[in-house]
Design an enzyme around this catalytic site. Structure first.
Site, mmCIF file in Angstrom:
data_model
loop_
_atom_site.group_PDB
_atom_site.id
_atom_site.type_symbol
_atom_site.label_atom_id
_atom_site.label_comp_id
_atom_site.label_asym_id
_atom_site.label_seq_id
_atom_site.Cartn_x
_atom_site.Cartn_y
_atom_site.Cartn_z
ATOM 1 N N ASP A 149 6.763 -32.999 38.229
ATOM 2 C CA ASP A 149 6.075 -33.483 37.032
ATOM 3 C C ASP A 149 4.863 -34.362 37.398
ATOM 4 O O ASP A 149 4.595 -34.609 38.581
ATOM 5 C CB ASP A 149 7.100 -34.257 36.180
ATOM 6 C CG ASP A 149 6.938 -33.999 34.695
ATOM 7 O OD1 ASP A 149 5.813 -33.686 34.266
ATOM 8 O OD2 ASP A 149 7.947 -34.119 33.968
ATOM 9 N N ASP A 204 4.639 -30.236 26.251
ATOM 10 C CA ASP A 204 6.051 -29.826 26.146
ATOM 11 C C ASP A 204 6.311 -28.991 24.890
ATOM 12 O O ASP A 204 5.879 -29.330 23.796
ATOM 13 C CB ASP A 204 6.950 -31.066 26.088
ATOM 14 C CG ASP A 204 7.003 -31.780 27.420
ATOM 15 O OD1 ASP A 204 6.244 -31.397 28.338
ATOM 16 O OD2 ASP A 204 7.783 -32.723 27.540
#
Ligand code: GLA
Length: 381
Positions: A149, A204
């Site tokens: 990430d 997301d």
């Protein structure tokens, strides 16, 4: 149809820029598996992960091609005096090696999550400055897949940050699929193929058909994918984020459409629902082998938007074996008729009805329910 196919194929070929892809021999078709984040967030522990692995097998998902069981954020709590990353003793008391062994014993592969910055998105320790040490640790645990990430990365340069972990994974000596997750901020489809096997292209996902705000919906993600198809290919994939199939914000029809579209996009198929108690209709979506075969086609082409009729769109994906897959999508809230000229062709197969379709004068005609997809495989003469 021949002319149409040649046109689509020609456009795809012209658009495929030469890429020097990462040569780790992995993810030659889009990776398939399950990831803890979409459904469970930080509410994870080793029992859940073991049960998820059990369910991948018992639901028939393993038979359908799902392989990777990936633990997302929140498994890690600190570093020890030597700098080794420490899993939560409360939630993962048996340790990651034992969990990896359990997953492997099921004939599955084991995935884990970290972050290129100083801390993960949930504030757990990141890998910044510990890349080689962490990669060695993952390899010792038997990790086969790393999602990496981009939170808390401050002024770090994105490409070199991801390259460092890519080099570290390579140096670990274990084949590990590398999944970049910088949300498409720096257009990774332009540079990431030589660093990793897949890269997130958007914010997301959330379990809604069309929405923005706290995450993006299925339609918003689809629109971003339309312009970047040429970057995808064996070993290097655009990642429109993990599946929301079976999560409460999508109707059954929407889940089916979402899955169809991700298969058309040659997207990684990481289920994000609770596999332990999914309804039969959701299992049937996730394990539809005819639709999955489109996703896993060895040519590795990502579908492009072939026609835009407003609410109705036709997406087309070149397949091996002189075939094409088409998805007719109704984005809108009303039923819509579609009439698309396909013929003369050898065979048309409806991949959800699991039956062959007879064209009328070469036309495929259907009424599309709101938020639905009809998916066809067309084999040419
Ligand atoms: C980011 C990622 C998500 C998930 C969370 C975990 O938001 O994009 O997919 O991994 O972090 O904190």
């Amino acid at each position: 149809m021949k002319r149409l196919t040649l046109l689509v194929v020609g456009c795809l070929l012209l658009a495929v820029a030469p890429v020097r892809a990462l040569d780790n021999g992995l993810a030659l078709t889009p990776p398939m598996g399950w990831n803890s984040w979409n459904k469970f967030g930080c509410d994870i522990n080793e029992k859940l992960i073991r049960e998820a692995a059990d369910a991948v097998v018992s639901t028939g998902m393993k038979d359908a091609g799902y392989q990777y069981v990936v633990i997302d954020d929140c498994w890690q709590v600190s570093r020890d005096a030597q700098g080794n990353i420490v899993p939560s003793p409360e939630h993962f008391p048996s340790g990651m090696k034992a969990l990896g062994d359990y997953v492997h014993a099921k004939g599955l592969k084991f995935g884990i999550y970290s972050d290129a910055g100083t801390a993960t998105c949930q504030g757990r320790p990141g890998s910044r400055g510990y890349e080689f040490q962490d990669a060695r640790q993952y390899a010792a645990w038997g990790v086969d897949y790393l999602k990496y990430d981009w939170c808390n990365s401050g002024t770090q340069e994105v490409k070199s940050s991801y390259k460092t972990m890519s080099d570290a994974l390579k140096a670990s000596g274990r084949p590990i699929v590398f999944s970049l997750c910088e949300w498409g901020v720096e257009s990774p489809w332009k540079w990431a193929a030589e660093i990793g096997n897949l890269w997130r292209t958007t914010d997301d996902i959330t379990d809604c058909w069309s929405c923005t705000g706290d995450g993006v919906g299925v339609m918003q993600i689809l629109d971003i994918e339309a312009g970047i198809a040429e970057a995808a290919g064996p070993g290097h994939w655009n990642d429109p984020d993990m599946l929301e199939v079976g999560n409460p914000g999508l109707s059954l029809e929407e889940s089916r459409a979402h899955f169809s579209l991700w298969c058309m996009l040659a997207a990684p198929l990481m289920a994000g629902n609770d596999l332990r108690n999914m309804p039969a209709e959701i299992r049937e979506i996730l394990t539809n082998k005819e639709v999955i075969a489109v996703n896993q086609d060895p040519l590795g082409r990502q579908a492009g938007k072939h026609r835009d009729y407003g609410d109705v769109e036709i997406w087309a994906k070149e397949l091996s074996g002189n075939s094409m897959a088409y998805a007719a999508l109704n984005r809108g809230d009303q039923p819509k008729a579609v009439s698309e000229y396909l013929g003369p062709v050898k065979r048309v197969r409806d991949l959800w009805k699991h039956q062959d379709v007879t064209l009328a004068d070469g036309y495929f005609r259907a009424t599309l329910a709101p938020h639905s997809v009809v998916m066809l495989k067309v084999t040419n003469e």
